[in-house]
Scaffold this motif. Structure first.
Motif, PDB file in Angstrom:
ATOM      1  N   LEU A 144      39.339  43.403  -4.746  1.00 57.53           N
ATOM      2  CA  LEU A 144      39.092  44.533  -5.240  1.00 57.53           C
ATOM      3  C   LEU A 144      40.511  44.748  -6.105  1.00 57.53           C
ATOM      4  O   LEU A 144      40.581  45.625  -7.064  1.00 57.53           O
ATOM      5  CB  LEU A 144      38.932  45.743  -4.452  1.00 57.53           C
ATOM      6  CG  LEU A 144      37.801  45.670  -3.806  1.00 57.53           C
ATOM      7  CD1 LEU A 144      37.749  46.588  -2.911  1.00 57.53           C
ATOM      8  CD2 LEU A 144      36.353  45.713  -4.812  1.00 57.53           C
ATOM      9  N   ASP A 167      39.691  56.651  -5.719  1.00 54.60           N
ATOM     10  CA  ASP A 167      40.003  55.364  -6.317  1.00 54.60           C
ATOM     11  C   ASP A 167      38.946  54.475  -6.459  1.00 54.60           C
ATOM     12  O   ASP A 167      38.392  53.670  -7.427  1.00 54.60           O
ATOM     13  CB  ASP A 167      41.242  54.617  -5.576  1.00 54.60           C
ATOM     14  CG  ASP A 167      42.147  53.678  -6.225  1.00 54.60           C
ATOM     15  OD1 ASP A 167      41.522  52.997  -7.148  1.00 54.60           O
ATOM     16  OD2 ASP A 167      43.376  53.433  -5.925  1.00 54.60           O
ATOM     17  N   LEU A 168      38.297  54.047  -5.219  1.00 51.81           N
ATOM     18  CA  LEU A 168      37.182  53.213  -5.336  1.00 51.81           C
ATOM     19  C   LEU A 168      35.960  53.826  -6.255  1.00 51.81           C
ATOM     20  O   LEU A 168      35.543  52.857  -6.785  1.00 51.81           O
ATOM     21  CB  LEU A 168      36.575  53.325  -3.749  1.00 51.81           C
ATOM     22  CG  LEU A 168      37.375  52.255  -2.882  1.00 51.81           C
ATOM     23  CD1 LEU A 168      36.918  52.615  -1.292  1.00 51.81           C
ATOM     24  CD2 LEU A 168      37.566  50.991  -3.153  1.00 51.81           C
ATOM     25  N   GLU A 169      35.767  54.755  -6.176  1.00 52.98           N
ATOM     26  CA  GLU A 169      34.761  55.514  -7.194  1.00 52.98           C
ATOM     27  C   GLU A 169      35.062  55.165  -8.750  1.00 52.98           C
ATOM     28  O   GLU A 169      34.288  54.913  -9.381  1.00 52.98           O
ATOM     29  CB  GLU A 169      34.546  56.805  -6.884  1.00 52.98           C
ATOM     30  CG  GLU A 169      33.502  56.951  -5.815  1.00 52.98           C
ATOM     31  CD  GLU A 169      33.370  58.397  -5.123  1.00 52.98           C
ATOM     32  OE1 GLU A 169      34.109  59.439  -5.769  1.00 52.98           O
ATOM     33  OE2 GLU A 169      32.469  58.473  -4.387  1.00 52.98           O
ATOM     34  N   GLN A 170      36.553  55.496  -9.076  1.00 51.80           N
ATOM     35  CA  GLN A 170      36.738  54.946 -10.371  1.00 51.80           C
ATOM     36  C   GLN A 170      36.612  53.562 -10.486  1.00 51.80           C
ATOM     37  O   GLN A 170      36.070  53.350 -11.500  1.00 51.80           O
ATOM     38  CB  GLN A 170      38.273  55.225 -10.425  1.00 51.80           C
ATOM     39  CG  GLN A 170      39.063  54.781 -11.886  1.00 51.80           C
ATOM     40  CD  GLN A 170      38.394  55.404 -12.765  1.00 51.80           C
ATOM     41  OE1 GLN A 170      38.196  56.653 -12.973  1.00 51.80           O
ATOM     42  NE2 GLN A 170      37.975  54.724 -13.782  1.00 51.80           N
ATOM     43  N   ARG A 171      36.968  52.612  -9.786  1.00 54.29           N
ATOM     44  CA  ARG A 171      36.607  51.283  -9.994  1.00 54.29           C
ATOM     45  C   ARG A 171      35.297  50.957 -10.049  1.00 54.29           C
ATOM     46  O   ARG A 171      34.819  50.223 -10.858  1.00 54.29           O
ATOM     47  CB  ARG A 171      37.189  50.384  -8.452  1.00 54.29           C
ATOM     48  CG  ARG A 171      38.530  50.273  -8.797  1.00 54.29           C
ATOM     49  CD  ARG A 171      39.241  49.914  -7.403  1.00 54.29           C
ATOM     50  NE  ARG A 171      40.949  50.040  -7.507  1.00 54.29           N
ATOM     51  CZ  ARG A 171      41.332  49.222  -7.773  1.00 54.29           C
ATOM     52  NH1 ARG A 171      41.144  47.902  -7.893  1.00 54.29           N
ATOM     53  NH2 ARG A 171      42.845  49.419  -7.863  1.00 54.29           N
ATOM     54  N   ARG A 172      34.578  51.537  -9.254  1.00 51.13           N
ATOM     55  CA  ARG A 172      32.970  51.431  -9.353  1.00 51.13           C
ATOM     56  C   ARG A 172      32.516  52.142 -10.671  1.00 51.13           C
ATOM     57  O   ARG A 172      31.820  51.190 -11.486  1.00 51.13           O
ATOM     58  CB  ARG A 172      32.302  52.218  -8.324  1.00 51.13           C
ATOM     59  CG  ARG A 172      30.560  51.957  -8.313  1.00 51.13           C
ATOM     60  CD  ARG A 172      29.849  52.444  -6.989  1.00 51.13           C
ATOM     61  NE  ARG A 172      30.142  53.942  -6.811  1.00 51.13           N
ATOM     62  CZ  ARG A 172      29.785  54.646  -5.603  1.00 51.13           C
ATOM     63  NH1 ARG A 172      28.851  53.814  -4.885  1.00 51.13           N
ATOM     64  NH2 ARG A 172      29.942  55.845  -5.442  1.00 51.13           N
ATOM     65  N   ASP A 192      34.152  51.703 -13.451  1.00 51.36           N
ATOM     66  CA  ASP A 192      34.775  50.638 -14.423  1.00 51.36           C
ATOM     67  C   ASP A 192      33.852  49.595 -14.052  1.00 51.36           C
ATOM     68  O   ASP A 192      33.407  48.847 -15.255  1.00 51.36           O
ATOM     69  CB  ASP A 192      36.096  50.400 -13.970  1.00 51.36           C
ATOM     70  CG  ASP A 192      37.091  51.294 -14.294  1.00 51.36           C
ATOM     71  OD1 ASP A 192      36.933  52.029 -15.578  1.00 51.36           O
ATOM     72  OD2 ASP A 192      38.212  51.379 -13.938  1.00 51.36           O
ATOM     73  N   ILE A 193      33.364  49.175 -13.128  1.00 53.81           N
ATOM     74  CA  ILE A 193      32.265  48.070 -12.929  1.00 53.81           C
ATOM     75  C   ILE A 193      31.148  48.277 -13.502  1.00 53.81           C
ATOM     76  O   ILE A 193      30.524  47.376 -14.161  1.00 53.81           O
ATOM     77  CB  ILE A 193      32.394  47.725 -11.397  1.00 53.81           C
ATOM     78  CG1 ILE A 193      33.580  47.117 -10.947  1.00 53.81           C
ATOM     79  CG2 ILE A 193      30.996  46.769 -11.227  1.00 53.81           C
ATOM     80  CD1 ILE A 193      33.525  46.442  -9.504  1.00 53.81           C
ATOM     81  N   ALA A 221      30.386  50.225 -15.927  1.00 53.52           N
ATOM     82  CA  ALA A 221      30.562  50.421 -17.482  1.00 53.52           C
ATOM     83  C   ALA A 221      30.533  48.666 -18.065  1.00 53.52           C
ATOM     84  O   ALA A 221      30.023  48.309 -18.963  1.00 53.52           O
ATOM     85  CB  ALA A 221      32.003  50.918 -17.754  1.00 53.52           C
ATOM     86  N   ALA A 222      31.448  47.969 -17.216  1.00 58.33           N
ATOM     87  CA  ALA A 222      31.656  46.537 -17.805  1.00 58.33           C
ATOM     88  C   ALA A 222      30.184  45.708 -17.515  1.00 58.33           C
ATOM     89  O   ALA A 222      29.977  45.095 -18.367  1.00 58.33           O
ATOM     90  CB  ALA A 222      32.675  45.813 -16.870  1.00 58.33           C
ATOM     91  N   LEU A 223      29.566  46.075 -16.418  1.00 58.47           N
ATOM     92  CA  LEU A 223      28.315  45.314 -16.296  1.00 58.47           C
ATOM     93  C   LEU A 223      27.171  45.929 -17.444  1.00 58.47           C
ATOM     94  O   LEU A 223      26.596  44.930 -17.758  1.00 58.47           O
ATOM     95  CB  LEU A 223      27.735  45.725 -14.924  1.00 58.47           C
ATOM     96  CG  LEU A 223      28.317  44.860 -13.958  1.00 58.47           C
ATOM     97  CD1 LEU A 223      27.665  45.407 -12.415  1.00 58.47           C
ATOM     98  CD2 LEU A 223      27.783  43.289 -13.955  1.00 58.47           C
ATOM     99  N   GLU A 258      27.814  46.912 -20.450  1.00 56.66           N
ATOM    100  CA  GLU A 258      28.278  46.328 -21.915  1.00 56.66           C
ATOM    101  C   GLU A 258      27.885  44.743 -21.797  1.00 56.66           C
ATOM    102  O   GLU A 258      27.684  44.440 -22.801  1.00 56.66           O
ATOM    103  CB  GLU A 258      29.894  46.348 -21.941  1.00 56.66           C
ATOM    104  CG  GLU A 258      30.501  47.529 -22.370  1.00 56.66           C
ATOM    105  CD  GLU A 258      32.048  47.664 -22.208  1.00 56.66           C
ATOM    106  OE1 GLU A 258      32.572  46.662 -22.297  1.00 56.66           O
ATOM    107  OE2 GLU A 258      32.420  48.916 -22.585  1.00 56.66           O
ATOM    108  N   LEU A 259      28.102  43.979 -20.678  1.00 54.54           N
ATOM    109  CA  LEU A 259      27.894  42.739 -20.349  1.00 54.54           C
ATOM    110  C   LEU A 259      26.369  42.630 -20.801  1.00 54.54           C
ATOM    111  O   LEU A 259      25.904  41.684 -21.529  1.00 54.54           O
ATOM    112  CB  LEU A 259      28.083  42.573 -19.103  1.00 54.54           C
ATOM    113  CG  LEU A 259      28.485  40.712 -18.992  1.00 54.54           C
ATOM    114  CD1 LEU A 259      29.673  40.505 -19.880  1.00 54.54           C
ATOM    115  CD2 LEU A 259      28.799  40.588 -17.492  1.00 54.54           C
TER     116      LEU A 259
END
Lengths: 157, 157
Positions: free
Chosen positions: B91, B128-133, B135-136, B138-140, B142-143
């Motif tokens: 992570l 913190d973890l929810e922020q990362r989630r 981000d993920i 969003a990235a997914l 976009e992908l």
DNA sequence: CTTTACGTTGACGTCAACGTCAAGCACGAC
DNA sequence: GTCGTGCTTGACGTTGACGTCAACGTAAAG
């Protein structure tokens, strides 16, 4: 917070300077309309990083701002890339890998073989991201269970 | 793959040695029952890391295996912690932060103040973890959009 | 007993991702 | 003019996370 925060969007002072008509010559924005370009300091402040970091990203080819004479001029395209870079960093990707990702987005897609390569890369990226998501879900549910346990202990007092 | 993979669980050779009754003296497992302890090499192989990495985690206090004489003996507790460490690494957390996380899980919870501190830490972690989630996600997405665009291009050929 | 395999402790090297000066140019202000 | 401010390019320092290497102990195998 482990990673970068503080995206304060502190455009107050430079905005005041612009209103006073004292904008440096390399800033092209005409009176009235919002600036479509930014200096390295403005970019850095806005994203909550240092100018040294921005330059480092340029050194390794993650961004390539316009040069007006010797001065760097950042456009919206550079801001978009910076956003992708920082999100990649929040997700823990190394910069080299981040480069392959954002390069993917504007890779040549003319020939069939190129498109098929890009589609393959997309699949790899998705696998990786989904693994991370699973890790996050696991961590979050462990955290939830742990919190329940703590709250039970607290109630028992 | 950016981060560690190859958790081959290659216990073939050492297992064969155990079956031949040639297990080293510092291995306590009696005949028949599965080993409850592991050597540094077994642990490293199983998790797909090097013994140097394992030692490094010990140096900075992330794990503290038993010592039988001079030799390190790893128990299930150490494996659990190693699992947490490696997930944290996947992570993108720095080791120092990983330490605060896993130390949290066995922090003293006797007094009310301690429990309230732990609960506060849990909230920070969750943020913190929810922020990362986010981000993920969003990235997914976009992908996904990018893949649609590529497939459209491919169909247009 | 010697070999071989695995374990141990340092000490130093390396690579990524910047931080930290030092020294200089270019501009608007005074 | 010169002063300050902001931008520029090096060059070296730092920190995290290990890798690498030497030198050694020890135990089972031949």
């Amino acid at each position: 917070m482990a990673t970068g925060s503080a995206a304060k969007t502190d455009r107050g002072r430079s905005g005041a300077r612009a209103a006073a008509g004292a904008r440096p010559a390399y800033r092209t924005s005409r009176e009235g309309d919002p600036p479509q370009t930014w200096t390295i300091r403005e970019i850095a402040d806005e994203f909550g990083i240092t100018h040294r970091t921005v330059r480092h990203y340029e050194d390794i080819g993650l961004i390539s701002p316009e040069r007006r004479g010797t001065v760097r001029i950042y456009h919206r395209r550079d801001r978009t890339r910076l956003g992708l870079i920082l999100r990649g960093k929040r997700l823990g990707f190394p910069l080299e890998e981040i480069r392959t990702i954002i390069d993917l987005y504007d890779a040549p897609r003319g020939r069939r073989s190129q498109l098929e390569y890009v589609l393959g890369q997309i699949d790899e990226r998705r696998e990786d991201l989904e693994q991370r998501r699973r890790d996050i879900e696991a961590a979050l549910s462990e955290l939830d269970r742990f919190e329940q346990s703590c709250r039970a202990d607290l109630d028992a007092l």
